[in-house]
Design an enzyme around this catalytic site. Structure first.
Site, PDB file in Angstrom:
ATOM      1  N   SER A 194       0.857  -1.185   0.000  1.00 19.87           N
ATOM      2  CA  SER A 194       0.000   0.000   0.000  1.00 19.87           C
ATOM      3  C   SER A 194       0.886   1.225   0.000  1.00 19.87           C
ATOM      4  CB  SER A 194      -0.889  -0.004   1.255  1.00 19.87           C
ATOM      5  OG  SER A 194      -1.546   1.238   1.428  1.00 19.87           O
ATOM      6  N   TYR A 207      -1.659  -1.366  10.231  1.00 20.78           N
ATOM      7  CA  TYR A 207      -1.814  -1.560   8.792  1.00 20.78           C
ATOM      8  C   TYR A 207      -0.562  -1.071   8.050  1.00 20.78           C
ATOM      9  CZ  TYR A 207      -3.832  -1.166   4.085  1.00 20.78           C
ATOM     10  OH  TYR A 207      -4.076  -1.273   2.740  1.00 20.78           O
TER      11      TYR A 207
END
Length: 314
Positions: A194, A207
């Site tokens: 990401s 995350y």
């Protein structure tokens, strides 16, 4: 010599064994040498692909599976911890791509034995594994670090980081297997990271840490697989309308502010999963034969600069 060192020498890629041969001359100048077949053809023809995180109807995994199937894959494995939509996806893909063997598996990517079993099935059934798209992931804890428990942190790491590691580990070993139709080792491992793994403020602490780990795995494993022809890369999506981000999109639509989604990137919009899947297709194909150990941002340019509000720099 160590066992790992001997294994690398025994598993040299086609380019290291044969080189990239001449394709003749044209009027005294050499013709262009190629590693990949023409881009106009089916880009992963005959390859066997495993895609994790493939259950969501609006996910990157499903979109990538369609791209692999549409581009000539021999078999595509659709894997996810949830089976809600897997069989629907399978029926759709069999209708669209009747020559492709579409296989569904309920898979917890944090379970090493389960990951190994799916990879072993691909080898036993098709004699090869060429693409591993380790795409499964969870959103993590929507809180600052002070409110994330140790258990919550490790739960995110188990899926997003350990899951990619296990998929990459067993895929890399399988991709070095040769046999009829695959004379030389090689393959492509793609992990979904990401922009949160590249820059701060794009995700929660757990995350972001898990996605940074995916980038590091791609970089580290690509070197440990030196000479084998097995490539490892990470894709780093930005704002994509998937099942993970759907609540944000729905809230924005309810407020009438959907046009603000993605406003901090130069394209001024969010993306749809197929836009990321196209990159996964390229990285899985021989066209990406010299792309290795990289973190590819697919973010509309968000990670290229520092966010600012247009008109507020003066």
């Amino acid at each position: 010599m160590s066992r790992a060192g001997k294994r690398r020498l025994d598993a040299l890629s086609q380019q290291l064994v044969q080189g990239i041969p001449s394709e003749g001359d044209f009027e005294g100048i050499p013709r262009i040498r190629h590693v990949a077949p023409p881009s106009a053809g089916k880009r992963v023809e005959g390859k066997v692909a495993i895609v994790t995180g493939a259950n969501s109807p609006i996910g990157i995994g499903r979109a990538a599976a369609h791209q692999y199937a549409a581009n000539g894959a021999r078999a595509v494995y659709l894997c996810d911890a949830s089976s809600t939509h897997l069989e629907t996806h399978k029926r759709e893909m069999r209708e669209l791509y009747p020559d492709v063997d579409v296989v569904t598996r309920v898979l917890d990517v944090g379970d090493e034995a389960a990951v190994q079993a799916v990879v072993a099935d691909a080898l036993a059934t098709h004699g090869r594994l060429d693409i591993m798209f380790a795409n499964a992931g969870i959103v993590g804890t929507p809180a600052t670090f002070a409110d994330i428990s140790a258990e919550g942190f490790m739960s995110t790491m188990r899926v997003n980081a350990l899951g990619v590691f296990l998929c990459a580990k067993h895929a890399a070993l399988a991709m070095q297997k040769t046999g009829p139709g695959k004379e030389f080792p090689g393959g492509s491992i793609i992990g979904t990271a990401s922009v949160a793994g590249l820059r701060s403020n794009a995700g929660s602490t757990d995350y972001s840490a898990s996605k940074a780990a995916v980038v590091s795995l791609a970089q580290t494993m690509s070197y440990q697989l030196t000479g084998t022809g097995v490539r490892v890369n990470a894709i780093c999506p930005g704002v994509i309308e998937t099942g993970m981000t759907l609540p944000m999109y729905e809230q924005a639509r309810a407020r009438g502010t959907q046009s603000k989604i993605g406003q901090l990137n130069p394209l001024r919009r969010g993306a749809v999963p197929d836009e990321v899947a196209r990159v996964a297709l390229f990285l899985g194909s021989d066209e990406a034969s010299y792309v290795n150990g990289q973190a590819w941002a697919v973010c509309g340019g968000l990670s290229a600069g520092h966010p600012f509000v247009p008109g507020k720099l003066g």
